[in-house]
Design a protein around this motif. Structure first.
Motif, short mmCIF file in Angstrom:
data_model
loop_
_atom_site.label_atom_id
_atom_site.label_comp_id
_atom_site.label_asym_id
_atom_site.label_seq_id
_atom_site.Cartn_x
_atom_site.Cartn_y
_atom_site.Cartn_z
N TYR A 129 2.34 -0.39 -0.59
CA TYR A 129 1.18 -1.19 -1.01
C TYR A 129 0.56 -0.55 -2.24
O TYR A 129 0.38 0.68 -2.28
CB TYR A 129 0.12 -1.21 0.09
CG TYR A 129 0.45 -2.11 1.25
CD1 TYR A 129 0.81 -3.44 1.06
CD2 TYR A 129 0.35 -1.65 2.57
CE1 TYR A 129 1.09 -4.27 2.14
CE2 TYR A 129 0.63 -2.47 3.65
CZ TYR A 129 1.00 -3.79 3.43
OH TYR A 129 1.28 -4.61 4.49
N GLY A 175 2.63 10.95 2.28
CA GLY A 175 3.31 10.07 3.24
C GLY A 175 4.36 9.22 2.54
O GLY A 175 5.49 9.06 3.02
N ASP A 197 4.89 -3.29 -2.80
CA ASP A 197 4.46 -4.47 -2.04
C ASP A 197 3.13 -4.88 -2.66
O ASP A 197 2.13 -4.17 -2.50
CB ASP A 197 4.29 -4.03 -0.57
CG ASP A 197 4.11 -5.17 0.39
OD1 ASP A 197 3.96 -6.31 -0.06
OD2 ASP A 197 4.12 -4.90 1.62
N TRP A 200 3.82 -9.96 5.21
CA TRP A 200 4.94 -9.23 5.80
C TRP A 200 6.27 -9.99 5.69
O TRP A 200 7.33 -9.38 5.61
CB TRP A 200 4.65 -8.85 7.26
CG TRP A 200 4.06 -7.48 7.33
CD1 TRP A 200 2.75 -7.14 7.48
CD2 TRP A 200 4.79 -6.24 7.19
NE1 TRP A 200 2.61 -5.77 7.45
CE2 TRP A 200 3.84 -5.19 7.28
CE3 TRP A 200 6.12 -5.92 7.01
CZ2 TRP A 200 4.21 -3.85 7.19
CZ3 TRP A 200 6.50 -4.58 6.91
CH2 TRP A 200 5.54 -3.57 7.00
N ILE A 211 4.97 1.01 11.09
CA ILE A 211 5.48 -0.31 10.68
C ILE A 211 6.83 -0.62 11.34
O ILE A 211 7.59 -1.43 10.85
CB ILE A 211 5.55 -0.43 9.14
CG1 ILE A 211 6.40 0.68 8.52
CG2 ILE A 211 4.16 -0.42 8.53
CD1 ILE A 211 6.67 0.46 7.01
N GLY A 257 7.78 10.16 11.70
CA GLY A 257 6.42 10.39 12.17
C GLY A 257 5.42 10.45 11.01
O GLY A 257 5.77 10.19 9.87
N TRP A 258 4.22 10.78 11.36
CA TRP A 258 3.15 10.85 10.37
C TRP A 258 2.74 12.28 10.10
O TRP A 258 2.77 13.12 10.99
CB TRP A 258 1.94 10.03 10.88
CG TRP A 258 2.02 8.64 10.32
CD1 TRP A 258 3.11 7.83 10.33
CD2 TRP A 258 0.97 7.93 9.67
NE1 TRP A 258 2.81 6.64 9.70
CE2 TRP A 258 1.51 6.67 9.29
CE3 TRP A 258 -0.36 8.22 9.36
CZ2 TRP A 258 0.76 5.71 8.62
CZ3 TRP A 258 -1.11 7.25 8.69
CH2 TRP A 258 -0.55 6.01 8.33
N TRP A 259 2.30 12.51 8.89
CA TRP A 259 1.78 13.82 8.51
C TRP A 259 0.27 13.86 8.65
O TRP A 259 -0.42 12.95 8.19
CB TRP A 259 2.12 14.13 7.04
CG TRP A 259 3.56 14.40 6.81
CD1 TRP A 259 4.51 13.48 6.44
CD2 TRP A 259 4.23 15.65 6.95
NE1 TRP A 259 5.74 14.09 6.35
CE2 TRP A 259 5.60 15.42 6.64
CE3 TRP A 259 3.83 16.94 7.29
CZ2 TRP A 259 6.55 16.44 6.68
CZ3 TRP A 259 4.79 17.95 7.32
CH2 TRP A 259 6.12 17.70 7.03
N MET A 290 -5.07 12.43 7.40
CA MET A 290 -5.23 12.40 5.95
C MET A 290 -6.05 11.16 5.58
O MET A 290 -5.71 10.05 5.96
CB MET A 290 -3.85 12.33 5.29
CG MET A 290 -3.90 12.42 3.80
SD MET A 290 -2.26 12.72 3.10
CE MET A 290 -1.39 11.25 3.57
N1 MSP Z 1 3.82 -2.36 2.45
C1 MSP Z 1 4.10 -1.90 3.77
C2 MSP Z 1 5.58 -1.75 3.99
C3 MSP Z 1 6.40 -2.98 3.75
S1 MSP Z 1 8.08 -2.70 3.98
C4 MSP Z 1 8.82 -4.19 3.97
C5 MSP Z 1 3.39 -0.57 4.00
N2 MSP Z 1 3.06 0.12 2.92
S2 MSP Z 1 2.25 1.50 2.93
O1 MSP Z 1 2.12 1.87 1.56
O2 MSP Z 1 1.03 1.35 3.65
O3 MSP Z 1 3.06 2.53 3.72
C6 MSP Z 1 4.34 2.87 3.32
C7 MSP Z 1 4.92 3.96 4.17
O4 MSP Z 1 4.16 5.16 4.05
C8 MSP Z 1 4.97 3.62 5.65
O5 MSP Z 1 6.29 3.86 6.14
C9 MSP Z 1 4.00 4.58 6.28
O6 MSP Z 1 4.42 4.97 7.54
C10 MSP Z 1 4.09 5.75 5.31
N3 MSP Z 1 2.92 6.60 5.45
C11 MSP Z 1 1.64 6.33 5.09
N4 MSP Z 1 0.86 7.40 5.46
C12 MSP Z 1 1.63 8.35 6.06
C13 MSP Z 1 1.41 9.66 6.54
N5 MSP Z 1 0.23 10.22 6.59
N6 MSP Z 1 2.51 10.35 6.95
C14 MSP Z 1 3.78 9.85 6.87
N7 MSP Z 1 4.00 8.64 6.42
C15 MSP Z 1 2.94 7.79 6.16
O7 MSP Z 1 3.21 -0.22 5.14
#
Ligand code: MSP
Length: 515
Positions: A17, A25, A54, A228, A264, A291-293, A300
């Motif tokens: 996004y 992340g 996106d 989506w 997601i 996973g997430w950080w 964060m």
């Molecule tokens: N636009 C959607 C995805 C569409 S795919 C067809 C979206 N975008 S996002 O920018 O919000 O997130 C993108 C990715 O970053 C996701 O996989 C999300 O899990 C990852 N992360 C965002 N924050 C994060 C952390 N703190 N740690 C690890 N990954 C994280 O979702």
């Protein structure tokens, strides 16, 4: 899962996004996909690695409005930040897709038309909860303390909406999961997906009428395609969909790896396969949810002011150090904590003291004692033992890397580093030099140089710049897209008589106070 066939390998990051700037992340998913792409290229596979942005939906529209910038200008500027991230992280993506491009938008409309022609869409009214931050619909019973399960605020929405007949795909999805037990990893997350589907699926609202920034529904331009549906379709449009006969679609669809964050997974493991089945298109082979950080044990967030900017980490610690830390620190799939002290500790012990030290001492002894010339040698049992260990570790590495178990694969490569350091400590080449045991000295240095070559190829997908420098100093050409593992574990790969080049210190120890 069946063994990947001769078809090319298609690896995707989520598209990011553009309401915000890139953070650790985003960098994490992108680096993971890059490492996997580089690995498969080394395995002589043709790889298509996709990333992008996106750019539609209410969240982006609001972000542009808040900043008082015309939306297209806003997304153009913000998308550039992610393109810069791709460059700064040394990603080898084959394409960067933007959902506001006209080609993508036409592809989304075509996808919609296919669903519509297949009698998968109907017009009704949506009344329920919506979270703009998550761009997701939630039912009443999913809310926790009047918020989305993610903690995001929700608003009540009542509007005319097109629906996708998701409910009619419930049993087909469950059959598909049963027949493809490795479709989603980790297993625990797959189980969550399966139980969500088993609880019953409702039809999915797939258009909105309360804002205008997005792809228009064909033949009804009061409606905007749900972001989506628009976003997921990127995986197809990047390969020239709707042209199903295009080279890229034929070579790379279905995707081999959609790598996504755990937040997601539902969109990728439930909606996406259902939509593809409804459109009569093949389903992706594997979805990996990482996973997430957290940052120093905290979530964060901008409000906490602890958002990690990948560029800061690169300039502070080095790109390869950053890439190494992210992929080594946690098993892929688990949550992790981004702590700069842990990064420093890992770089110092694993890269500086172990790998870096091995490279430095072997190079400097070869320069000093052999004028930098690679000697011709006969090996003994001691060398065979080391080679046996490295062969085992290489097989482990291959098994793990193939399924994106980065941390385990790196450990296997680093075990070879430790074994080689141990070999040197035991054979004491400095003593062999003092004792004028030239044959012994040559044997130890040649064997160690071969091990360094091998380790550096194994670590190339993780730390491409450093590996390239080391391999280049060993007169081995390696480039980003056209190298191969084949034959690399033969011990006689270096050319005897060739002169190795001088190598600057690669992994400096970091002073803790620098963190
Ligand atoms: N636009 C959607 C995805 C569409 S795919 C067809 C979206 N975008 S996002 O920018 O919000 O997130 C993108 C990715 O970053 C996701 O996989 C999300 O899990 C990852 N992360 C965002 N924050 C994060 C952390 N703190 N740690 C690890 N990954 C994280 O979702």
């Amino acid at each position: 899962m069946t063994e990947i066939d001769q078809k090319g390998i298609y690896i995707t990051t989520p598209i990011y996004y553009v309401n915000d700037v890139p953070h650790v992340g985003h960098a994490y998913t992108s680096i993971a996909c890059d490492a996997l792409s580089r690995f498969y290229r080394l395995k002589d596979k043709e790889v298509f690695f996709l990333t992008g942005t996106d750019e539609h939906g209410q969240k982006i529209e609001q972000a542009a409005k808040n900043r008082n910038i015309p939306i297209q200008d806003f997304v153009d500027g913000m998308s550039k930040n992610f393109q810069a991230m791709s460059n700064n992280l040394n990603l080898t993506n084959d394409h960067f897709i933007r959902t506001s491009s006209s080609k993508h938008k036409a592809g989304v409309q075509k996808f919609w038309e296919i669903l519509n022609n297949n009698n998968q869409i109907y017009l009704d009214k949506y009344s329920g909860w919506y979270s703009v931050r998550d761009e997701a619909f939630y039912s009443e019973d999913e809310l926790v303390d009047s918020k989305a399960p993610s903690g995001s605020p929700v608003e009540w929405v009542e509007e005319s909406s097109y629906f996708f007949k998701l409910s009619s795909w419930e049993s087909k999805l469950l059959d598909f999961y049963e027949n493809n037990p490795d479709f989603v990893t980790p297993k625990s997350r797959f189980n969550e997906v399966i139980s969500f589907v088993k609880q019953g699926l409702k039809d999915l609202s797939i258009s909105r009428t309360s804002f205008s920034w997005g792809v228009k529904v064909p033949d009804d331009d009061r409606h905007i395609v749900y972001v989506w549906i628009d976003a997921l379709t990127n995986y197809l449009t990047a390969l020239e969909f709707p042209n199903l006969n295009s080279d890229n679609i034929r070579k790379f669809w279905p995707a081999d790896f959609h790598i996504v964050g755990k937040d997601i997974l539902r969109f990728h493991a439930i909606y996406w396969p259902a939509l593809l089945m409804a459109a009569e298109l093949p389903l992706p082979k594997k979805i990996i949810a990482h996973g997430w950080w957290t940052v120093e044990k905290e979530k964060m967030s901008k409000s906490l002011g602890n958002v990690i900017d990948p560029d800061d980490m690169i300039s502070k610690y080095g790109l390869d150090q950053f890439r190494y830390f992210l992929l080594k620190e946690v098993p892929f799939g688990n949550d992790g904590d981004f702590s700069q002290n842990s990064l420093i500790a890992r770089v110092n012990s694993e890269l500086a003291n172990n790998y870096g030290n091995l490279v430095n001492r072997v190079f400097s002894m070869t320069m000093k004692n052999l004028n930098g010339i690679v000697p011709e040698v006969e090996i003994t049992e001691r060398e065979s033992d080391l080679i046996k260990i490295s062969d085992e570790k290489i097989s482990d590495y291959m098994v793990q890397f193939k399924i994106a178990e980065f941390s385990k694969a790196i450990s296997s490569a680093m075990d070879i580093v430790s074994s080689t350091n141990k070999y040197i400590d035991e054979t004491q080449p400095w003593k062999l030099a003092k004792d004028n045991d030239h044959e012994g000295l040559k044997r130890v240095l040649r064997t160690s140089l071969e091990m360094i070559r091998l380790i550096s190829i194994l670590l190339f997908p993780i730390m491409p710049d450093s590996s390239k420098k080391i391999l280049n100093a060993l007169n081995i050409k390696i480039d980003d897209k056209s190298n191969s593992f084949s034959g690399f574990n033969k011990i006689e790969s270096l050319l005897p008589g060739a002169t190795i080049k001088k190598l600057d210190l690669l992994f400096n120890k970091i002073d803790k106070t620098e963190g």
